[in-house]
Design a protein around this motif. Structure first.
Motif, PDB file in Angstrom:
ATOM      1  N   PHE A  85      30.505  36.719   7.900  1.00 24.37           N
ATOM      2  CA  PHE A  85      29.421  36.338   6.982  1.00 24.37           C
ATOM      3  C   PHE A  85      30.019  35.475   5.883  1.00 24.37           C
ATOM      4  O   PHE A  85      30.789  35.944   5.044  1.00 24.37           O
ATOM      5  CB  PHE A  85      28.747  37.582   6.390  1.00 24.37           C
ATOM      6  CG  PHE A  85      27.696  37.277   5.359  1.00 24.37           C
ATOM      7  CD1 PHE A  85      27.853  37.676   4.042  1.00 24.37           C
ATOM      8  CD2 PHE A  85      26.537  36.599   5.708  1.00 24.37           C
ATOM      9  CE1 PHE A  85      26.891  37.387   3.087  1.00 24.37           C
ATOM     10  CE2 PHE A  85      25.573  36.308   4.764  1.00 24.37           C
ATOM     11  CZ  PHE A  85      25.745  36.706   3.449  1.00 24.37           C
ATOM     12  N   GLN A  86      29.654  34.199   5.911  1.00 25.93           N
ATOM     13  CA  GLN A  86      30.301  33.270   4.996  1.00 25.93           C
ATOM     14  C   GLN A  86      29.511  33.045   3.719  1.00 25.93           C
ATOM     15  O   GLN A  86      29.978  32.357   2.828  1.00 25.93           O
ATOM     16  CB  GLN A  86      30.528  31.920   5.714  1.00 25.93           C
ATOM     17  CG  GLN A  86      31.566  32.033   6.811  1.00 25.93           C
ATOM     18  CD  GLN A  86      31.524  30.858   7.779  1.00 25.93           C
ATOM     19  OE1 GLN A  86      30.640  30.010   7.723  1.00 25.93           O
ATOM     20  NE2 GLN A  86      32.493  30.804   8.679  1.00 25.93           N
ATOM     21  N   GLY A  87      28.305  33.582   3.644  1.00 19.23           N
ATOM     22  CA  GLY A  87      27.518  33.423   2.432  1.00 19.23           C
ATOM     23  C   GLY A  87      26.711  32.133   2.412  1.00 19.23           C
ATOM     24  O   GLY A  87      26.155  31.772   1.375  1.00 19.23           O
ATOM     25  N   GLU A 122      27.546  51.857   2.843  1.00 18.50           N
ATOM     26  CA  GLU A 122      26.365  52.712   2.770  1.00 18.50           C
ATOM     27  C   GLU A 122      25.332  52.153   1.791  1.00 18.50           C
ATOM     28  O   GLU A 122      24.125  52.328   1.981  1.00 18.50           O
ATOM     29  CB  GLU A 122      26.757  54.134   2.361  1.00 18.50           C
ATOM     30  CG  GLU A 122      25.634  55.142   2.552  1.00 18.50           C
ATOM     31  CD  GLU A 122      26.068  56.570   2.372  1.00 18.50           C
ATOM     32  OE1 GLU A 122      27.265  56.810   2.105  1.00 18.50           O
ATOM     33  OE2 GLU A 122      25.203  57.452   2.490  1.00 18.50           O
ATOM     34  N   LEU A 123      25.813  51.475   0.762  1.00 15.09           N
ATOM     35  CA  LEU A 123      24.885  50.872  -0.201  1.00 15.09           C
ATOM     36  C   LEU A 123      23.988  49.849   0.481  1.00 15.09           C
ATOM     37  O   LEU A 123      22.784  49.769   0.221  1.00 15.09           O
ATOM     38  CB  LEU A 123      25.664  50.202  -1.342  1.00 15.09           C
ATOM     39  CG  LEU A 123      26.528  51.130  -2.197  1.00 15.09           C
ATOM     40  CD1 LEU A 123      27.414  50.325  -3.139  1.00 15.09           C
ATOM     41  CD2 LEU A 123      25.676  52.106  -2.989  1.00 15.09           C
ATOM     42  N   LEU A 124      24.588  49.073   1.369  1.00 14.73           N
ATOM     43  CA  LEU A 124      23.815  48.061   2.098  1.00 14.73           C
ATOM     44  C   LEU A 124      22.875  48.735   3.099  1.00 14.73           C
ATOM     45  O   LEU A 124      21.731  48.298   3.293  1.00 14.73           O
ATOM     46  CB  LEU A 124      24.755  47.099   2.834  1.00 14.73           C
ATOM     47  CG  LEU A 124      25.664  46.248   1.935  1.00 14.73           C
ATOM     48  CD1 LEU A 124      26.639  45.437   2.780  1.00 14.73           C
ATOM     49  CD2 LEU A 124      24.849  45.318   1.051  1.00 14.73           C
ATOM     50  N   ILE A 166      34.035  45.946   0.870  1.00 12.30           N
ATOM     51  CA  ILE A 166      34.062  46.466   2.249  1.00 12.30           C
ATOM     52  C   ILE A 166      35.159  45.758   3.032  1.00 12.30           C
ATOM     53  O   ILE A 166      35.927  46.380   3.776  1.00 12.30           O
ATOM     54  CB  ILE A 166      32.695  46.273   2.939  1.00 12.30           C
ATOM     55  CG1 ILE A 166      31.619  47.096   2.230  1.00 12.30           C
ATOM     56  CG2 ILE A 166      32.765  46.667   4.407  1.00 12.30           C
ATOM     57  CD1 ILE A 166      30.199  46.705   2.593  1.00 12.30           C
ATOM     58  N   LEU A 167      35.237  44.442   2.860  1.00 14.19           N
ATOM     59  CA  LEU A 167      36.250  43.678   3.600  1.00 14.19           C
ATOM     60  C   LEU A 167      37.662  44.033   3.138  1.00 14.19           C
ATOM     61  O   LEU A 167      38.628  43.895   3.901  1.00 14.19           O
ATOM     62  CB  LEU A 167      35.998  42.174   3.435  1.00 14.19           C
ATOM     63  CG  LEU A 167      34.729  41.647   4.111  1.00 14.19           C
ATOM     64  CD1 LEU A 167      34.485  40.187   3.758  1.00 14.19           C
ATOM     65  CD2 LEU A 167      34.820  41.802   5.628  1.00 14.19           C
ATOM     66  N   GLU A 208      25.749  41.986  -4.347  1.00 16.01           N
ATOM     67  CA  GLU A 208      25.947  42.112  -2.904  1.00 16.01           C
ATOM     68  C   GLU A 208      27.262  41.493  -2.463  1.00 16.01           C
ATOM     69  O   GLU A 208      27.966  42.045  -1.597  1.00 16.01           O
ATOM     70  CB  GLU A 208      24.791  41.416  -2.178  1.00 16.01           C
ATOM     71  CG  GLU A 208      23.891  42.390  -1.471  1.00 16.01           C
ATOM     72  CD  GLU A 208      22.622  41.769  -0.963  1.00 16.01           C
ATOM     73  OE1 GLU A 208      21.601  42.472  -1.030  1.00 16.01           O
ATOM     74  OE2 GLU A 208      22.646  40.611  -0.502  1.00 16.01           O
ATOM     75  N   GLN A 209      27.584  40.384  -3.061  1.00 21.36           N
ATOM     76  CA  GLN A 209      28.836  39.703  -2.709  1.00 21.36           C
ATOM     77  C   GLN A 209      30.043  40.575  -3.035  1.00 21.36           C
ATOM     78  O   GLN A 209      31.007  40.643  -2.270  1.00 21.36           O
ATOM     79  CB  GLN A 209      28.915  38.370  -3.464  1.00 21.36           C
ATOM     80  CG  GLN A 209      29.735  37.286  -2.778  1.00 21.36           C
ATOM     81  CD  GLN A 209      29.317  36.999  -1.350  1.00 21.36           C
ATOM     82  OE1 GLN A 209      28.129  36.903  -1.034  1.00 21.36           O
ATOM     83  NE2 GLN A 209      30.278  36.896  -0.466  1.00 21.36           N
ATOM     84  N   GLN A 210      29.953  41.279  -4.149  1.00 24.96           N
ATOM     85  CA  GLN A 210      31.055  42.162  -4.557  1.00 24.96           C
ATOM     86  C   GLN A 210      31.173  43.345  -3.602  1.00 24.96           C
ATOM     87  O   GLN A 210      32.276  43.775  -3.253  1.00 24.96           O
ATOM     88  CB  GLN A 210      30.839  42.665  -5.985  1.00 24.96           C
ATOM     89  CG  GLN A 210      31.074  41.589  -7.045  1.00 24.96           C
ATOM     90  CD  GLN A 210      30.670  42.041  -8.434  1.00 24.96           C
ATOM     91  OE1 GLN A 210      29.705  42.797  -8.611  1.00 24.96           O
ATOM     92  NE2 GLN A 210      31.391  41.584  -9.440  1.00 24.96           N
TER      93      GLN A 210
END
Lengths: 94, 185
Positions: free
Chosen positions: B61-63, B19-21, B10-11, B3-5
């Motif tokens: 979104f900083q994680g 779209e995956l998310l 995206i960023l 997810e992080q990747q």
């Protein structure tokens, strides 16, 4: 039936509802569409001014049309002075 | 891809990865939205709004929390804001939901009278859920519609597990108080 059972049954029914299968496509389409420029007040004013200008020009052009009165020429036809073509139609005059 | 990747891609400009998310979490967001609005069409609109908002604020979104937790927060906030905006439409919404639940019913052995009774019960239950205070309603929806544990709800609502337990207990008591005279024993 207990109140909790009624509540849980309704919640189960609502949980089973499925979303549109094309929801993801719809979301991505919305995200990828570039934002349209917000129409400012000036744009509306410009459209209103253009319409007013066209109407005013139409009125001005309409008013500039002047009907020129024609010079009246009377024609006096005296039938007795007209050449008698019947004279040329008889055989004796050839 | 983790997810992080995906988020990093995206960023970096690869918007198609979003779209995956969306595909992964759309059902989750839809279910939560249903708990607030009780209408399929409104829940779909809310889901769209949630993902658009998530996309626009993805850079923030900083994680520090899990992505689903962050997405749940956006869902809850968007749903509550929408409900506050639509308060004046409450009457039409209730009427619409009644009609919808009548048409969406499975044709079973129930006669029209029983179906009407069920529709009225459903309306009363929805009204009672909607009348809960905001925090109780949020905890209730996350617990009942998303089957989340109290720990997860606490992370979403940014409060303690004890608070969540109290909110759920109060929500249950309130609902029983409101609905007992109308339905059930």
């Amino acid at each position: 039936m207990k109140t909790d059972d009624y509540i849980n049954k309704l919640i189960d029914r609502e949980k089973q509802m499925e979303h549109n299968p094309y929801l993801a496509t719809r979301i991505m389409a919305k995200i990828e569409t570039p934002k349209q420029m917000k129409r400012g007040v000036f744009q509306y004013l410009a459209v209103a001014a253009s319409i007013s200008l066209v109407i005013t020009m139409g009125v001005v052009i309409g008013n500039s049309y002047v009907v020129v009165p024609e010079k009246y020429a009377g024609i006096n036809i005296n039938d007795s002075e007209m050449e008698n073509f019947a004279l040329y139609n008889t055989d004796s005059n050839e | 891809m983790s997810e992080q990747q995906i988020i990093q891609a995206i960023l970096n400009g690869d918007h198609s990865k979003f779209e995956l998310l969306v595909v992964k979490y759309q059902s989750m967001v839809f279910r939560t939205a249903m708990g607030f609005v009780h209408s399929k069409e409104d829940a779909e609109d809310l889901t769209q709004d949630v993902f658009i908002r998530a996309f626009q604020s993805l850079s923030s979104f900083q994680g520090n929390s899990e992505f689903p937790t962050w997405l749940y927060r956006i869902t809850v906030n968007t749903s509550i804001n929408q409900l506050n905006r639509n308060k004046h439409r409450a009457f039409l919404q209730i009427a619409g939901n009644m009609l919808q639940s009548m048409f969406n019913k499975e044709t079973g052995d129930k006669n029209p009278h029983q179906e009407l009774e069920q529709t009225e019960q459903d309306t009363a239950i929805r009204k009672a859920i909607d009348s809960l205070p905001e925090k109780q309603r949020t905890a209730f929806v996350l617990s009942k519609y998303d089957d989340l544990a109290q720990k997860e709800i606490a992370a979403i609502m940014q409060c303690s597990e004890g608070s969540v337990e109290q909110l759920l207990q109060r929500a249950k008591t309130n609902l029983q108080k409101k609905l007992k005279p109308l339905i059930g024993k």
